[in-house]
Motif scaffolding. Structure first.
Motif, PDB file in Angstrom:
ATOM      1  N   ARG A   1       0.507   5.835   7.851  1.00  0.00           N
ATOM      2  CA  ARG A   1      -0.069   5.991   8.982  1.00  0.00           C
ATOM      3  C   ARG A   1      -0.806   6.320   9.180  1.00  0.00           C
ATOM      4  NH1 ARG A   1       5.562   5.206  10.523  1.00  0.00           N
ATOM      5  NH2 ARG A   1       5.528   7.503  11.091  1.00  0.00           N
ATOM      6  N   SER A   2      -0.994   8.213   8.604  1.00  0.00           N
ATOM      7  CA  SER A   2      -1.964   8.731   8.924  1.00  0.00           C
ATOM      8  C   SER A   2      -3.275   8.622   7.822  1.00  0.00           C
ATOM      9  CB  SER A   2      -1.265  10.487   8.421  1.00  0.00           C
ATOM     10  OG  SER A   2      -1.602  10.302   7.012  1.00  0.00           O
ATOM     11  N   ILE A   3      -3.185   7.935   7.428  1.00  0.00           N
ATOM     12  CA  ILE A   3      -4.330   7.494   6.778  1.00  0.00           C
ATOM     13  C   ILE A   3      -4.800   6.339   6.827  1.00  0.00           C
ATOM     14  CG2 ILE A   3      -3.783   9.228   4.586  1.00  0.00           C
ATOM     15  CD1 ILE A   3      -3.072   6.865   2.678  1.00  0.00           C
ATOM     16  N   GLY A   4      -3.528   5.291   7.574  1.00  0.00           N
ATOM     17  CA  GLY A   4      -4.207   3.779   8.810  1.00  0.00           C
ATOM     18  C   GLY A   4      -3.424   3.209   8.237  1.00  0.00           C
ATOM     19  N   VAL A   5      -3.276   3.321   7.505  1.00  0.00           N
ATOM     20  CA  VAL A   5      -2.069   1.998   6.513  1.00  0.00           C
ATOM     21  C   VAL A   5      -1.215   1.630   7.734  1.00  0.00           C
ATOM     22  CG1 VAL A   5      -1.127   0.720   4.348  1.00  0.00           C
ATOM     23  CG2 VAL A   5      -2.572   2.559   4.165  1.00  0.00           C
ATOM     24  N   THR A   6      -0.949   0.496   7.906  1.00  0.00           N
ATOM     25  CA  THR A   6       0.187   0.143   9.003  1.00  0.00           C
ATOM     26  C   THR A   6       0.761  -0.836   8.504  1.00  0.00           C
ATOM     27  OG1 THR A   6      -1.542  -1.362  10.103  1.00  0.00           O
ATOM     28  CG2 THR A   6      -1.678   0.139  11.442  1.00  0.00           C
ATOM     29  N   ASP A   7       0.530  -1.465   7.589  1.00  0.00           N
ATOM     30  CA  ASP A   7       1.368  -2.291   6.656  1.00  0.00           C
ATOM     31  C   ASP A   7       1.476  -2.013   5.238  1.00  0.00           C
ATOM     32  OD1 ASP A   7       3.331  -4.228   5.698  1.00  0.00           O
ATOM     33  OD2 ASP A   7       2.633  -6.040   6.627  1.00  0.00           O
ATOM     34  N   PRO A   8       2.180  -1.585   4.533  1.00  0.00           N
ATOM     35  CA  PRO A   8       2.370  -1.357   2.972  1.00  0.00           C
ATOM     36  C   PRO A   8       2.139  -2.905   2.069  1.00  0.00           C
ATOM     37  CG  PRO A   8       3.439  -0.312   3.891  1.00  0.00           C
ATOM     38  CD  PRO A   8       3.428  -0.655   5.278  1.00  0.00           C
ATOM     39  N   PHE A   9       2.781  -3.501   2.758  1.00  0.00           N
ATOM     40  CA  PHE A   9       2.946  -4.825   1.664  1.00  0.00           C
ATOM     41  C   PHE A   9       2.405  -5.929   2.702  1.00  0.00           C
ATOM     42  CE2 PHE A   9       6.162  -2.109   0.386  1.00  0.00           C
ATOM     43  CZ  PHE A   9       6.259  -1.535  -0.620  1.00  0.00           C
ATOM     44  N   PRO A  10       1.152  -6.319   3.179  1.00  0.00           N
ATOM     45  CA  PRO A  10       0.366  -7.000   4.261  1.00  0.00           C
ATOM     46  C   PRO A  10       1.419  -8.343   3.867  1.00  0.00           C
ATOM     47  CG  PRO A  10      -1.204  -6.347   2.841  1.00  0.00           C
ATOM     48  CD  PRO A  10      -0.222  -5.469   1.964  1.00  0.00           C
ATOM     49  N   TYR A  11       1.085  -9.021   2.731  1.00  0.00           N
ATOM     50  CA  TYR A  11       1.451 -10.444   2.550  1.00  0.00           C
ATOM     51  C   TYR A  11       1.974  -9.872   0.635  1.00  0.00           C
ATOM     52  CZ  TYR A  11       1.275 -14.977   0.457  1.00  0.00           C
ATOM     53  OH  TYR A  11       2.332 -16.612   0.569  1.00  0.00           O
ATOM     54  N   ILE A  12       3.476 -10.695   0.424  1.00  0.00           N
ATOM     55  CA  ILE A  12       4.236 -10.754   0.002  1.00  0.00           C
ATOM     56  C   ILE A  12       4.685 -12.758  -0.034  1.00  0.00           C
ATOM     57  CG2 ILE A  12       5.831 -10.854  -1.883  1.00  0.00           C
ATOM     58  CD1 ILE A  12       6.394  -7.937  -1.277  1.00  0.00           C
ATOM     59  N   ALA A  13       4.208 -13.333  -1.865  1.00  0.00           N
ATOM     60  CA  ALA A  13       4.345 -14.627  -1.769  1.00  0.00           C
ATOM     61  C   ALA A  13       5.677 -15.174  -1.607  1.00  0.00           C
ATOM     62  CB  ALA A  13       3.636 -15.198  -2.724  1.00  0.00           C
ATOM     63  N   ASP A  14       6.316 -16.205  -1.198  1.00  0.00           N
ATOM     64  CA  ASP A  14       7.774 -16.630  -0.877  1.00  0.00           C
ATOM     65  C   ASP A  14       7.814 -16.773  -2.836  1.00  0.00           C
ATOM     66  OD1 ASP A  14       7.903 -16.669   1.683  1.00  0.00           O
ATOM     67  OD2 ASP A  14       7.148 -18.436   1.860  1.00  0.00           O
ATOM     68  N   ASP A  15       7.043 -17.079  -3.469  1.00  0.00           N
ATOM     69  CA  ASP A  15       7.506 -17.838  -4.564  1.00  0.00           C
ATOM     70  C   ASP A  15       7.291 -16.297  -5.382  1.00  0.00           C
ATOM     71  OD1 ASP A  15       4.509 -17.687  -4.814  1.00  0.00           O
ATOM     72  OD2 ASP A  15       4.896 -19.620  -5.702  1.00  0.00           O
ATOM     73  N   PHE A  16       6.943 -15.268  -4.972  1.00  0.00           N
ATOM     74  CA  PHE A  16       6.682 -13.647  -6.310  1.00  0.00           C
ATOM     75  C   PHE A  16       7.619 -13.836  -7.353  1.00  0.00           C
ATOM     76  CE2 PHE A  16       7.483  -9.767  -6.579  1.00  0.00           C
ATOM     77  CZ  PHE A  16       5.911  -9.155  -6.734  1.00  0.00           C
ATOM     78  N   ASP A  17       8.940 -14.122  -7.019  1.00  0.00           N
ATOM     79  CA  ASP A  17       9.773 -13.811  -8.133  1.00  0.00           C
ATOM     80  C   ASP A  17      10.480 -14.711  -8.685  1.00  0.00           C
ATOM     81  OD1 ASP A  17      11.642 -14.549  -5.773  1.00  0.00           O
ATOM     82  OD2 ASP A  17      12.296 -12.903  -6.278  1.00  0.00           O
ATOM     83  N   ASP A  18       9.763 -15.914  -8.460  1.00  0.00           N
ATOM     84  CA  ASP A  18       9.554 -17.339  -9.566  1.00  0.00           C
ATOM     85  C   ASP A  18       9.785 -17.208 -10.831  1.00  0.00           C
ATOM     86  OD1 ASP A  18      10.801 -18.230  -6.346  1.00  0.00           O
ATOM     87  OD2 ASP A  18       9.583 -20.108  -6.249  1.00  0.00           O
ATOM     88  N   PRO A  19      10.597 -18.102 -11.288  1.00  0.00           N
ATOM     89  CA  PRO A  19      10.103 -17.920 -12.554  1.00  0.00           C
ATOM     90  C   PRO A  19       8.740 -18.815 -12.876  1.00  0.00           C
ATOM     91  CG  PRO A  19      12.227 -19.093 -12.630  1.00  0.00           C
ATOM     92  CD  PRO A  19      11.980 -18.888 -10.481  1.00  0.00           C
ATOM     93  N   LEU A  20       8.149 -18.500 -13.787  1.00  0.00           N
ATOM     94  CA  LEU A  20       6.561 -18.921 -14.717  1.00  0.00           C
ATOM     95  C   LEU A  20       6.936 -20.133 -15.157  1.00  0.00           C
ATOM     96  CD1 LEU A  20       5.016 -15.739 -16.088  1.00  0.00           C
ATOM     97  CD2 LEU A  20       4.373 -16.232 -13.266  1.00  0.00           C
TER      98      LEU A  20
END
Length: 95
Positions: free
Chosen positions: A64-83
């Motif tokens: 917050r002190s360096i201006g980052v309000t959301d460290p993970f702005p977007y993580i796709a729903d299928d991020f951990d799905d098998p390739l």
């Protein structure tokens, strides 16, 4: 930080030990060079007691002190799905 010669340690060990118990660090010197440090003993945690680890609140406060309000702005729903299998067997391009 206090420095003493190794000869002084022999004569004043009790006094130096009391200072270390109070939180001081004493550097023992030989021939003008640091030889060792006398430091307070750090207690090990008891069974089931946790010390150390990650201080999440401090991390969030820093971000917050360096201006980052959301460290993970977007993580796709299928991020951990098998390739897909074809992706895994396709060779990498040669450069």
């Amino acid at each position: 930080m206090k420095t003493v010669s190794i000869r002084d340690v022999h004569e004043r060990f009790d006094e130096l030990a009391q200072e270390v118990e109070q939180g001081a660090t004493v550097t023992v010197m030989r021939d003008g060079k640091p030889l060792l440090d006398l430091v307070p003993h750090v207690e090990k945690p008891q069974a089931g007691e946790r010390k150390g680890g990650i201080d999440w609140e401090a991390g969030q406060a820093y971000l917050r002190s360096i201006g980052v309000t959301d460290p993970f702005p977007y993580i796709a729903d299928d991020f951990d799905d098998p390739l897909p299998e074809d992706f895994l067997i396709t060779p990498l391009p040669i450069r």
